[in-house]
Design a protein around this motif. Structure first.
Motif, mmCIF file in Angstrom:
data_model
loop_
_atom_site.group_PDB
_atom_site.id
_atom_site.type_symbol
_atom_site.label_atom_id
_atom_site.label_comp_id
_atom_site.label_asym_id
_atom_site.label_seq_id
_atom_site.Cartn_x
_atom_site.Cartn_y
_atom_site.Cartn_z
ATOM 1 N N THR A 8 -12.418 -0.589 10.423
ATOM 2 C CA THR A 8 -13.060 0.186 9.372
ATOM 3 C C THR A 8 -12.998 -0.573 8.049
ATOM 4 O O THR A 8 -11.970 -1.135 7.692
ATOM 5 C CB THR A 8 -12.362 1.548 9.221
ATOM 6 N N VAL A 9 -14.111 -0.598 7.326
ATOM 7 C CA VAL A 9 -14.172 -1.257 6.027
ATOM 8 C C VAL A 9 -13.739 -0.266 4.948
ATOM 9 O O VAL A 9 -14.266 0.846 4.855
ATOM 10 C CB VAL A 9 -15.602 -1.753 5.734
ATOM 11 N N GLN A 10 -12.756 -0.659 4.159
ATOM 12 C CA GLN A 10 -12.233 0.185 3.088
ATOM 13 C C GLN A 10 -13.018 -0.085 1.804
ATOM 14 O O GLN A 10 -13.044 -1.204 1.300
ATOM 15 C CB GLN A 10 -10.743 -0.105 2.863
ATOM 16 N N VAL A 11 -13.661 0.955 1.279
ATOM 17 C CA VAL A 11 -14.507 0.823 0.093
ATOM 18 C C VAL A 11 -13.908 1.651 -1.043
ATOM 19 O O VAL A 11 -13.514 2.801 -0.850
ATOM 20 C CB VAL A 11 -15.939 1.307 0.380
ATOM 21 N N LEU A 28 -21.693 7.197 1.484
ATOM 22 C CA LEU A 28 -20.926 6.133 2.129
ATOM 23 C C LEU A 28 -19.896 6.705 3.098
ATOM 24 O O LEU A 28 -19.634 6.124 4.160
ATOM 25 C CB LEU A 28 -20.240 5.266 1.075
ATOM 26 N N LEU A 34 -17.164 2.968 7.567
ATOM 27 C CA LEU A 34 -16.710 2.878 6.180
ATOM 28 C C LEU A 34 -15.739 4.005 5.868
ATOM 29 O O LEU A 34 -15.952 5.147 6.267
ATOM 30 C CB LEU A 34 -17.891 2.964 5.203
ATOM 31 N N VAL A 36 -13.930 5.598 2.375
ATOM 32 C CA VAL A 36 -14.241 5.503 0.952
ATOM 33 C C VAL A 36 -13.232 6.247 0.084
ATOM 34 O O VAL A 36 -12.816 7.357 0.413
ATOM 35 C CB VAL A 36 -15.663 6.055 0.677
ATOM 36 N N VAL A 121 -22.930 -3.555 1.114
ATOM 37 C CA VAL A 121 -21.519 -3.558 1.506
ATOM 38 C C VAL A 121 -21.343 -4.407 2.758
ATOM 39 O O VAL A 121 -20.424 -5.236 2.857
ATOM 40 C CB VAL A 121 -21.014 -2.122 1.751
ATOM 41 N N ARG A 122 -22.236 -4.243 3.713
ATOM 42 C CA ARG A 122 -22.143 -5.030 4.954
ATOM 43 C C ARG A 122 -22.388 -6.511 4.669
ATOM 44 O O ARG A 122 -21.739 -7.381 5.247
ATOM 45 C CB ARG A 122 -23.137 -4.504 5.979
#
Length: 214
Positions: A8-11, A28, A34, A36, A121-122
């Protein structure tokens, strides 16, 4: 790569406009892959960074207290692996270039479709440098008449290979596969290229490369 295996991408959103911040957070947060968090100003955002392992920071510029450009500079200095994506209403040359000099990896205007922010973001996670088309035209145009003394002999053979792949439009992961090196090694080479060419990002480096090879 199997997308189900990607982490998972932390935004982190740092934005003082409550309505825009809430809308961006909502959209998001409902995007697969993602996770967020949000902060209403640079001070609280930087404090949150101390405990949050963010991958991408979406940064406004004009905020009370510390502005987004200085906050970007602090993020890049303290957490060099974090990607900063500026998202603002401002599109004047001074703010654009100050943000890029501070270390921003991309620059979007708030009027951009929300889907473009998700894609940005990607892109920054893949080593790209996303920009709203109007901003990209300003960046490219600003280098039309700039003369650089640095020549290709300043780079190693491997750095030239990486720069060539960048000019061909490959992202960092694709460059790693093509050259048979690790993703982190690609990032290291790109950092050296930026330093040697005295540029702040991929678009500037590619512009220099195209001058050499045309």
């Amino acid at each position: 790569m199997d997308g189900s295996r990607e982490r998972t991408v932390q935004v982190l959103i740092i934005e003082d406009h409550a309505e825009f911040r809430a809308g961006l957070h909502f959209f998001l947060s409902n995007t697969p892959g993602l996770e967020v968090r949000s902060a209403e100003d640079a001070a609280s955002g930087l404090a949150l960074m101390e405990v949050l392992a963010a991958d991408v920071v979406i940064m406004d510029i004009q905020m009370p207290g510390t502005d987004g450009i200085e906050a970007t500079r602090q993020v890049r200095k303290r957490w060099p692996g974090v990607r900063v994506l500026v998202c603002t209403v401002h599109e004047d040359d001074e703010r654009i270039f100050n943000a890029l000099r501070a270390g921003a990896h991309g620059y979007l205007l708030k009027r951009a479709p929300i889907e473009q922010v998700v894609e940005a973001v990607r892109q920054v996670m893949d080593g790209g440098a996303p920009m709203t088309p109007a901003v990209a035209r300003r960046v490219v145009g600003s280098f039309e008449d700039r003369r650089l003394d640095t020549g290709p002999d300043a780079l190693t053979h491997r750095e030239l290979d990486v720069l060539d792949a960048m000019a061909a439009g490959l992202c960092d992961k694709e460059i790693a596969v093509q050259l048979g090196i690790s993703f982190n090694t690609v990032r290291t080479h790109i950092g050296h290229i930026y330093e040697k060419l005295h540029v702040q990002g991929r678009m500037q480096a590619v512009k220099v490369a195209r001058r050499w090879w045309r």
